[in-house]
Design a protein around this motif. Structure first.
Motif, PDB file in Angstrom:
ATOM      1  N   PRO A  87       0.824  -1.207   0.000  1.00 25.00           N
ATOM      2  CA  PRO A  87       0.000   0.000   0.000  1.00 25.00           C
ATOM      3  C   PRO A  87       0.861   1.262   0.000  1.00 25.00           C
ATOM      4  CG  PRO A  87       0.106  -0.891   2.212  1.00 25.00           C
ATOM      5  CD  PRO A  87       0.889  -1.837   1.336  1.00 25.00           C
ATOM      6  N   VAL A  88       0.429   2.255  -0.769  1.00 21.61           N
ATOM      7  CA  VAL A  88       1.179   3.510  -0.906  1.00 21.61           C
ATOM      8  C   VAL A  88       0.240   4.689  -0.654  1.00 21.61           C
ATOM      9  CG1 VAL A  88       2.556   4.954  -2.462  1.00 21.61           C
ATOM     10  CG2 VAL A  88       2.728   2.460  -2.602  1.00 21.61           C
TER      11      VAL A  88
ATOM     12  N   ARG B  62      -0.251  17.198  -3.500  1.00 17.29           N
ATOM     13  CA  ARG B  62       0.759  18.138  -3.997  1.00 17.29           C
ATOM     14  C   ARG B  62       1.723  17.469  -4.965  1.00 17.29           C
ATOM     15  NH1 ARG B  62       2.298  21.058   1.794  1.00 17.29           N
ATOM     16  NH2 ARG B  62       0.192  21.824   2.269  1.00 17.29           N
ATOM     17  N   LEU B  63       2.010  16.188  -4.716  1.00 20.59           N
ATOM     18  CA  LEU B  63       2.902  15.456  -5.622  1.00 20.59           C
ATOM     19  C   LEU B  63       2.179  14.981  -6.879  1.00 20.59           C
ATOM     20  CD1 LEU B  63       5.025  13.234  -3.188  1.00 20.59           C
ATOM     21  CD2 LEU B  63       5.734  15.308  -4.374  1.00 20.59           C
TER      22      LEU B  63
ATOM     23  N   GLU C 126      10.411   6.727  -3.925  1.00 21.32           N
ATOM     24  CA  GLU C 126      11.293   6.937  -2.777  1.00 21.32           C
ATOM     25  C   GLU C 126      10.418   7.456  -1.642  1.00 21.32           C
ATOM     26  OE1 GLU C 126      14.583   6.299  -2.787  1.00 21.32           O
ATOM     27  OE2 GLU C 126      14.565   5.727  -4.908  1.00 21.32           O
ATOM     28  N   GLY C 127      10.562   6.875  -0.457  1.00 19.93           N
ATOM     29  CA  GLY C 127       9.720   7.334   0.639  1.00 19.93           C
ATOM     30  C   GLY C 127      10.122   6.745   1.971  1.00 19.93           C
TER      31      GLY C 127
ATOM     32  N   THR D  44       4.963   8.404   0.262  1.00 22.35           N
ATOM     33  CA  THR D  44       5.759   8.823  -0.890  1.00 22.35           C
ATOM     34  C   THR D  44       6.410  10.180  -0.677  1.00 22.35           C
ATOM     35  OG1 THR D  44       4.238   7.627  -2.334  1.00 22.35           O
ATOM     36  CG2 THR D  44       5.717   9.214  -3.385  1.00 22.35           C
ATOM     37  N   LYS D  45       7.726  10.231  -0.883  1.00 27.08           N
ATOM     38  CA  LYS D  45       8.466  11.489  -0.859  1.00 27.08           C
ATOM     39  C   LYS D  45       8.764  11.983  -2.277  1.00 27.08           C
ATOM     40  CE  LYS D  45       9.174  11.971   3.627  1.00 27.08           C
ATOM     41  NZ  LYS D  45       8.772  13.166   4.395  1.00 27.08           N
ATOM     42  N   ASP D  46       9.007  11.039  -3.175  1.00 27.80           N
ATOM     43  CA  ASP D  46       9.318  11.378  -4.567  1.00 27.80           C
ATOM     44  C   ASP D  46       9.025  10.149  -5.423  1.00 27.80           C
ATOM     45  OD1 ASP D  46      10.110  12.878  -6.716  1.00 27.80           O
ATOM     46  OD2 ASP D  46      12.257  12.713  -6.334  1.00 27.80           O
ATOM     47  N   TYR D  47       8.866  10.350  -6.717  1.00 24.40           N
ATOM     48  CA  TYR D  47       8.595   9.232  -7.623  1.00 24.40           C
ATOM     49  C   TYR D  47       8.926   9.640  -9.044  1.00 24.40           C
ATOM     50  CZ  TYR D  47       4.441  11.781  -9.126  1.00 24.40           C
ATOM     51  OH  TYR D  47       3.606  12.742  -9.633  1.00 24.40           O
TER      52      TYR D  47
END
Length: 220
Positions: free
Chosen positions: A61-62, A67-68, A83-84, A107-110
């Protein structure tokens, strides 16, 4: 240590990639659905299918902030690299009349890509503190296993509580540790199906999420 009781402050606290980091590469397995709102910021959920070397996969699960999502099209079956951090919260289960610890990938970035940029499609690093006595056991086939619950600190005096499972010599090592010991863990996040018997004797299938340990170091 108090486990967070809900998702009201789920996004609160930036957290440090030096103590809690996960990298995933796989296929978006479900449609994007609204999860919750925190301080005026919306969060959405989906599952990612991450391949294993055994030709099976983990369905994880994510959570991702709106905002992203701006300017991006999240489509089922799209290949994505994330990346998270691993986050935890308590979810109340009515049929069991108790809280259940739930893990998700924050999630921090993808990025969307066809090939992973790292050697492994599933990499986890955690630096935290043992918050329950490790449970050591052996399987009927003699395989050694140890369960450990790791508290990983993040900002604003919050922590994520992450179940980890170690095997073989790592299991023996973990079994000798104590509550409060500071350890580092490397491994992968996995999904595992199991059956649970309810009070009415009915068997239900559930999914557990945990970190499978490949390497461990004690900092204490």
């Amino acid at each position: 240590m108090d486990i967070e009781k809900n998702m009201d402050n789920f996004s609160e606290g930036v957290g440090s990639p030096a103590t809690n980091h996960i990298s995933l590469f796989g296929e978006i397995a479900t449609d994007l659905t609204f999860s919750h709102d925190s301080f005026g910021e919306g969060f959405y959920a989906f599952d990612i299918s991450v391949p294993r070397l055994s030709q099976t996969y983990d369905l994880l699960p994510v959570i991702i902030s709106e905002r992203l999502l701006e300017g991006s099209k999240f489509v089922k079956n799209e290949i994505i690299e994330i990346e998270g951090q691993i986050r935890s919260y308590n979810n109340y289960i009515e049929e069991e009349a108790r809280n259940r610890l739930v893990l998700t990938v924050f999630t921090k970035d993808y990025n969307f890509c066809e090939e992973p940029t790292k050697p492994s499609p599933n990499e986890v690093f955690l630096d935290g503190f043992i918050c329950k006595p490790p449970i050591y056991r052996t399987t009927p086939f003699g395989r050694e296993i140890a369960d450990v619950l790791l508290a990983v600190n993040r900002s604003y005096n919050k922590s994520d509580y992450i179940p980890c499972i170690a095997w073989g010599r790592n299991a023996r090592f973990v079994s000798k540790l104590s509550v409060g010991d500071n350890i580092k863990i490397w491994g992968r996040m996995q999904s595992r199906l199991y059956q649970k018997k309810l009070d009415n004797e009915e068997l239900v299938e559930k999914t557990a999420f945990e970190v499978s340990v490949s390497r461990i170091e004690s900092k204490s």
